[in-house]
Write an enzyme that holds these catalytic residues in place. Structure first.
Site, PDB file in Angstrom:
ATOM      1  N   ARG A 128       0.188   8.245 -10.617  1.00 58.42           N
ATOM      2  CA  ARG A 128       0.101   7.117  -9.675  1.00 58.42           C
ATOM      3  C   ARG A 128       0.802   5.870 -10.218  1.00 58.42           C
ATOM      4  O   ARG A 128       1.399   5.100  -9.475  1.00 58.42           O
ATOM      5  CB  ARG A 128      -1.366   6.792  -9.396  1.00 58.42           C
ATOM      6  CG  ARG A 128      -2.132   7.868  -8.654  1.00 58.42           C
ATOM      7  CD  ARG A 128      -3.612   7.499  -8.561  1.00 58.42           C
ATOM      8  NE  ARG A 128      -3.778   6.181  -7.969  1.00 58.42           N
ATOM      9  CZ  ARG A 128      -3.727   5.927  -6.658  1.00 58.42           C
ATOM     10  NH1 ARG A 128      -3.542   6.912  -5.822  1.00 58.42           N
ATOM     11  NH2 ARG A 128      -3.876   4.711  -6.204  1.00 58.42           N
ATOM     12  N   ARG A 182      -5.718  -1.345   8.878  1.00 57.72           N
ATOM     13  CA  ARG A 182      -6.820  -2.290   8.667  1.00 57.72           C
ATOM     14  C   ARG A 182      -6.340  -3.460   7.815  1.00 57.72           C
ATOM     15  O   ARG A 182      -5.291  -3.393   7.176  1.00 57.72           O
ATOM     16  CB  ARG A 182      -8.031  -1.598   8.038  1.00 57.72           C
ATOM     17  CG  ARG A 182      -7.718  -0.874   6.764  1.00 57.72           C
ATOM     18  CD  ARG A 182      -8.965  -0.281   6.121  1.00 57.72           C
ATOM     19  NE  ARG A 182      -8.579   0.579   5.015  1.00 57.72           N
ATOM     20  CZ  ARG A 182      -8.564   1.915   5.058  1.00 57.72           C
ATOM     21  NH1 ARG A 182      -8.946   2.554   6.133  1.00 57.72           N
ATOM     22  NH2 ARG A 182      -8.175   2.619   4.003  1.00 57.72           N
ATOM     23  N   ASN A 201       1.550   3.137  -2.958  1.00 58.23           N
ATOM     24  CA  ASN A 201       2.203   3.442  -4.242  1.00 58.23           C
ATOM     25  C   ASN A 201       1.704   4.769  -4.821  1.00 58.23           C
ATOM     26  O   ASN A 201       2.486   5.586  -5.301  1.00 58.23           O
ATOM     27  CB  ASN A 201       1.906   2.349  -5.275  1.00 58.23           C
ATOM     28  CG  ASN A 201       2.543   1.025  -4.915  1.00 58.23           C
ATOM     29  OD1 ASN A 201       3.387   0.961  -4.028  1.00 58.23           O
ATOM     30  ND2 ASN A 201       2.142  -0.034  -5.597  1.00 58.23           N
ATOM     31  N   ARG A 216     -10.687   1.177 -10.130  1.00 58.93           N
ATOM     32  CA  ARG A 216      -9.741   2.279 -10.377  1.00 58.93           C
ATOM     33  C   ARG A 216      -9.767   2.694 -11.850  1.00 58.93           C
ATOM     34  O   ARG A 216     -10.228   1.926 -12.703  1.00 58.93           O
ATOM     35  CB  ARG A 216      -8.338   1.829  -9.993  1.00 58.93           C
ATOM     36  CG  ARG A 216      -8.268   1.600  -8.508  1.00 58.93           C
ATOM     37  CD  ARG A 216      -6.868   1.390  -8.054  1.00 58.93           C
ATOM     38  NE  ARG A 216      -6.874   1.313  -6.596  1.00 58.93           N
ATOM     39  CZ  ARG A 216      -5.846   1.589  -5.832  1.00 58.93           C
ATOM     40  NH1 ARG A 216      -4.715   1.980  -6.366  1.00 58.93           N
ATOM     41  NH2 ARG A 216      -5.940   1.492  -4.531  1.00 58.93           N
ATOM     42  N   GLU A 257     -11.620  -5.375  -5.477  1.00 61.71           N
ATOM     43  CA  GLU A 257     -12.181  -4.015  -5.563  1.00 61.71           C
ATOM     44  C   GLU A 257     -11.339  -3.087  -6.451  1.00 61.71           C
ATOM     45  O   GLU A 257     -11.811  -2.039  -6.890  1.00 61.71           O
ATOM     46  CB  GLU A 257     -12.299  -3.372  -4.165  1.00 61.71           C
ATOM     47  CG  GLU A 257     -13.412  -3.936  -3.287  1.00 61.71           C
ATOM     48  CD  GLU A 257     -13.131  -5.357  -2.819  1.00 61.71           C
ATOM     49  OE1 GLU A 257     -11.957  -5.649  -2.478  1.00 61.71           O
ATOM     50  OE2 GLU A 257     -14.053  -6.192  -2.836  1.00 61.71           O
ATOM     51  N   ASN A 258     -10.075  -3.451  -6.687  1.00 59.34           N
ATOM     52  CA  ASN A 258      -9.182  -2.553  -7.423  1.00 59.34           C
ATOM     53  C   ASN A 258      -9.589  -2.344  -8.888  1.00 59.34           C
ATOM     54  O   ASN A 258      -9.115  -1.412  -9.540  1.00 59.34           O
ATOM     55  CB  ASN A 258      -7.727  -3.046  -7.358  1.00 59.34           C
ATOM     56  CG  ASN A 258      -7.078  -2.811  -6.011  1.00 59.34           C
ATOM     57  OD1 ASN A 258      -6.188  -3.551  -5.606  1.00 59.34           O
ATOM     58  ND2 ASN A 258      -7.517  -1.792  -5.279  1.00 59.34           N
ATOM     59  N   TRP A 259     -10.505  -3.185  -9.407  1.00 56.81           N
ATOM     60  CA  TRP A 259     -10.981  -2.975 -10.787  1.00 56.81           C
ATOM     61  C   TRP A 259     -11.711  -1.648 -10.917  1.00 56.81           C
ATOM     62  O   TRP A 259     -11.874  -1.129 -12.017  1.00 56.81           O
ATOM     63  CB  TRP A 259     -11.931  -4.102 -11.213  1.00 56.81           C
ATOM     64  CG  TRP A 259     -11.292  -5.454 -11.250  1.00 56.81           C
ATOM     65  CD1 TRP A 259     -11.459  -6.445 -10.331  1.00 56.81           C
ATOM     66  CD2 TRP A 259     -10.383  -5.970 -12.236  1.00 56.81           C
ATOM     67  NE1 TRP A 259     -10.708  -7.551 -10.688  1.00 56.81           N
ATOM     68  CE2 TRP A 259     -10.041  -7.295 -11.860  1.00 56.81           C
ATOM     69  CE3 TRP A 259      -9.828  -5.457 -13.410  1.00 56.81           C
ATOM     70  CZ2 TRP A 259      -9.170  -8.094 -12.586  1.00 56.81           C
ATOM     71  CZ3 TRP A 259      -8.962  -6.261 -14.150  1.00 56.81           C
ATOM     72  CH2 TRP A 259      -8.645  -7.553 -13.739  1.00 56.81           C
ATOM     73  N   ASP A 276       0.839  -1.209   0.000  1.00 55.90           N
ATOM     74  CA  ASP A 276       0.000   0.000   0.000  1.00 55.90           C
ATOM     75  C   ASP A 276       0.871   1.254   0.000  1.00 55.90           C
ATOM     76  O   ASP A 276       1.946   1.277   0.602  1.00 55.90           O
ATOM     77  CB  ASP A 276      -0.921  -0.006   1.233  1.00 55.90           C
ATOM     78  CG  ASP A 276      -2.045   1.004   1.091  1.00 55.90           C
ATOM     79  OD1 ASP A 276      -2.305   1.470  -0.035  1.00 55.90           O
ATOM     80  OD2 ASP A 276      -2.665   1.347   2.117  1.00 55.90           O
ATOM     81  N   GLU A 306       0.641 -11.962  13.776  1.00 56.31           N
ATOM     82  CA  GLU A 306       1.001 -10.692  14.401  1.00 56.31           C
ATOM     83  C   GLU A 306       0.931  -9.613  13.321  1.00 56.31           C
ATOM     84  O   GLU A 306       1.409  -9.827  12.205  1.00 56.31           O
ATOM     85  CB  GLU A 306       2.425 -10.762  14.978  1.00 56.31           C
ATOM     86  CG  GLU A 306       2.585 -11.771  16.094  1.00 56.31           C
ATOM     87  CD  GLU A 306       1.782 -11.401  17.335  1.00 56.31           C
ATOM     88  OE1 GLU A 306       1.552 -10.194  17.570  1.00 56.31           O
ATOM     89  OE2 GLU A 306       1.359 -12.313  18.061  1.00 56.31           O
ATOM     90  N   HIS A 343       3.384   2.495  -8.863  1.00 53.53           N
ATOM     91  CA  HIS A 343       3.244   1.048  -9.031  1.00 53.53           C
ATOM     92  C   HIS A 343       4.521   0.440  -9.636  1.00 53.53           C
ATOM     93  O   HIS A 343       4.925  -0.657  -9.275  1.00 53.53           O
ATOM     94  CB  HIS A 343       2.036   0.715  -9.903  1.00 53.53           C
ATOM     95  CG  HIS A 343       0.735   1.150  -9.287  1.00 53.53           C
ATOM     96  ND1 HIS A 343       0.440   0.948  -7.959  1.00 53.53           N
ATOM     97  CD2 HIS A 343      -0.343   1.798  -9.803  1.00 53.53           C
ATOM     98  CE1 HIS A 343      -0.751   1.433  -7.686  1.00 53.53           C
ATOM     99  NE2 HIS A 343      -1.250   1.964  -8.785  1.00 53.53           N
TER     100      HIS A 343
HETATM  101  C1  FPP Z   1      -1.629  -0.180  -3.537  1.00 54.11           C
HETATM  102  O1  FPP Z   1      -1.174   1.164  -3.530  1.00 54.11           O
HETATM  103  C2  FPP Z   1      -1.054  -0.912  -4.653  1.00 54.11           C
HETATM  104  C3  FPP Z   1      -1.756  -1.497  -5.668  1.00 54.11           C
HETATM  105  C4  FPP Z   1      -3.228  -1.440  -5.769  1.00 54.11           C
HETATM  106  C5  FPP Z   1      -1.067  -2.174  -6.788  1.00 54.11           C
HETATM  107  C6  FPP Z   1       0.187  -2.943  -6.450  1.00 54.11           C
HETATM  108  C7  FPP Z   1       0.762  -3.453  -7.714  1.00 54.11           C
HETATM  109  C8  FPP Z   1       2.062  -3.495  -8.029  1.00 54.11           C
HETATM  110  C9  FPP Z   1       3.154  -3.078  -7.118  1.00 54.11           C
HETATM  111  C10 FPP Z   1       2.480  -3.929  -9.414  1.00 54.11           C
HETATM  112  C11 FPP Z   1       2.617  -5.366  -9.678  1.00 54.11           C
HETATM  113  C12 FPP Z   1       2.948  -6.195  -8.522  1.00 54.11           C
HETATM  114  C13 FPP Z   1       3.870  -7.163  -8.443  1.00 54.11           C
HETATM  115  C14 FPP Z   1       4.035  -7.816  -7.132  1.00 54.11           C
HETATM  116  C15 FPP Z   1       4.718  -7.581  -9.551  1.00 54.11           C
HETATM  117  P1  FPP Z   1      -2.256   2.324  -3.727  1.00 54.11           P
HETATM  118  O2  FPP Z   1      -2.333   2.653  -5.164  1.00 54.11           O
HETATM  119  O3  FPP Z   1      -3.544   1.908  -3.097  1.00 54.11           O
HETATM  120  O4  FPP Z   1      -1.570   3.479  -2.933  1.00 54.11           O
HETATM  121  P2  FPP Z   1      -2.327   4.722  -2.250  1.00 54.11           P
HETATM  122  O5  FPP Z   1      -3.052   4.180  -1.062  1.00 54.11           O
HETATM  123  O6  FPP Z   1      -1.195   5.610  -1.875  1.00 54.11           O
HETATM  124  O7  FPP Z   1      -3.242   5.308  -3.267  1.00 54.11           O
END
Ligand code: FPP
Length: 258
Positions: free
Chosen positions: A46, A207, A35, A84, A80-82, A33, A220, A50
């Site tokens: 954003r 969370r 990124n 975005r 849920e990330n779809w 989390d 833990e 990633h």
């Molecule tokens: C959460 O950060 C991150 C994601 C929803 C995507 C994670 C995906 C990758 C790192 C790319 C591919 C993964 C691998 C393991 C090869 P966020 O965007 O929710 O951050 P924010 O809370 O700051 O908005």
């Protein structure tokens, strides 16, 4: 000229020295989390977060293998990330493809097993094919098992497991009364993997976000404000050291307590 005194200089912290490498957690789970915020703070899109986040995963997974962590499970994309924006979802899928292609070339050499947990149905045929290839190579290897959760949700995983059990009952393979906690674990995506000892969540949120709901019953939890792209070996040391200071009782009492 007199040498300057650095009275207020912060002492460098020996984070590796805080860890007892003879009793590491067997299984570490991480919610990737922060990124997006990492990129935003730098005035970048954003998706740049990633990209760096995927590199951080590579660094941490390699280090986990080096120090002898047996299992690493990361939450990369939730059900849920779809929701975005399309360009963000597309970038994550492109990063995954790149990662998978590189992994297929290097897994055997590095003895790192890579497997995928979640409902792969909505992935492109190309990605599904690469996921299958990675899973097949992993079955031949023995090293650290890195599980990447894609289109994963803890509740969906439980529903999927229950449906599979019900189907096995229907066709007469098992009886409803044979359902135990151990049997249900065998129907989860994580079948055969021990439960995480330590769940790390960078990014400042406190969370669980529907991640490994069943498996983290006695894990833990370690939360840090550090954003995932900035997560380093030092951060991992701090998390492991915090874990090692905890007393795990699994609902029982600590030895010697009354
Ligand atoms: C959460 O950060 C991150 C994601 C929803 C995507 C994670 C995906 C990758 C790192 C790319 C591919 C993964 C691998 C393991 C090869 P966020 O965007 O929710 O951050 P924010 O809370 O700051 O908005």
């Amino acid at each position: 000229m007199k040498p300057m005194k650095f009275a207020f200089r912060k002492k460098s912290e020996d984070t590796a020295g805080q860890v007892d490498f003879s009793r590491l957690p067997r299984h570490i789970a991480v919610i990737l989390d922060g990124n997006g915020r990492w990129a935003k703070r730098r005035g970048l899109p954003r998706t740049a977060g990633h990209k760096v986040g995927a590199e951080t995963f590579r660094t941490i997974a390699t280090y986990c293998r080096d120090i002898g962590i047996e299992y690493l499970t990361v939450y990369a994309f939730s059900t849920e990330n779809w929701k975005r924006p399309k360009d963000e979802v597309d970038t994550i899928m492109v990063l995954l493809k790149k990662y998978l292609l590189e992994a297929i070339d290097t897994m055997e050499r590095d003895n790192v097993r890579l497997r995928f947990m979640g409902d792969m149905t909505p992935l492109s045929d190309e990605l599904k094919e690469l996921v299958d290839q990675c899973n097949a190579i992993s079955r031949r290897l023995t090293g650290c098992l890195c599980s990447i959760c894609i289109n994963y949700g803890g509740r969906a995983e439980l529903v999927h497991a229950a449906a599979r059990f019900a189907e096995d009952c229907r066709v007469g393979l098992v009886k409803p009364e044979e359902l135990t906690e151990e049997a249900l674990s065998g129907y989860l995506y994580s079948a055969g993997i021990p439960d995480p000892d330590l769940l790390i969540r960078p990014g400042g949120e406190v969370r669980q976000s529907n991640f490994l709901l069943w498996q983290c019953a006695y894990s833990e939890f370690y939360f840090t404000d550090v954003l995932w792209p900035d997560f380093s070996k030092d951060e991992l040391h701090r998390a492991i050291a915090a874990y090692q200071r905890r007393s795990r009782r699994f609902g029982g009492l600590q030895e010697g307590s009354t």
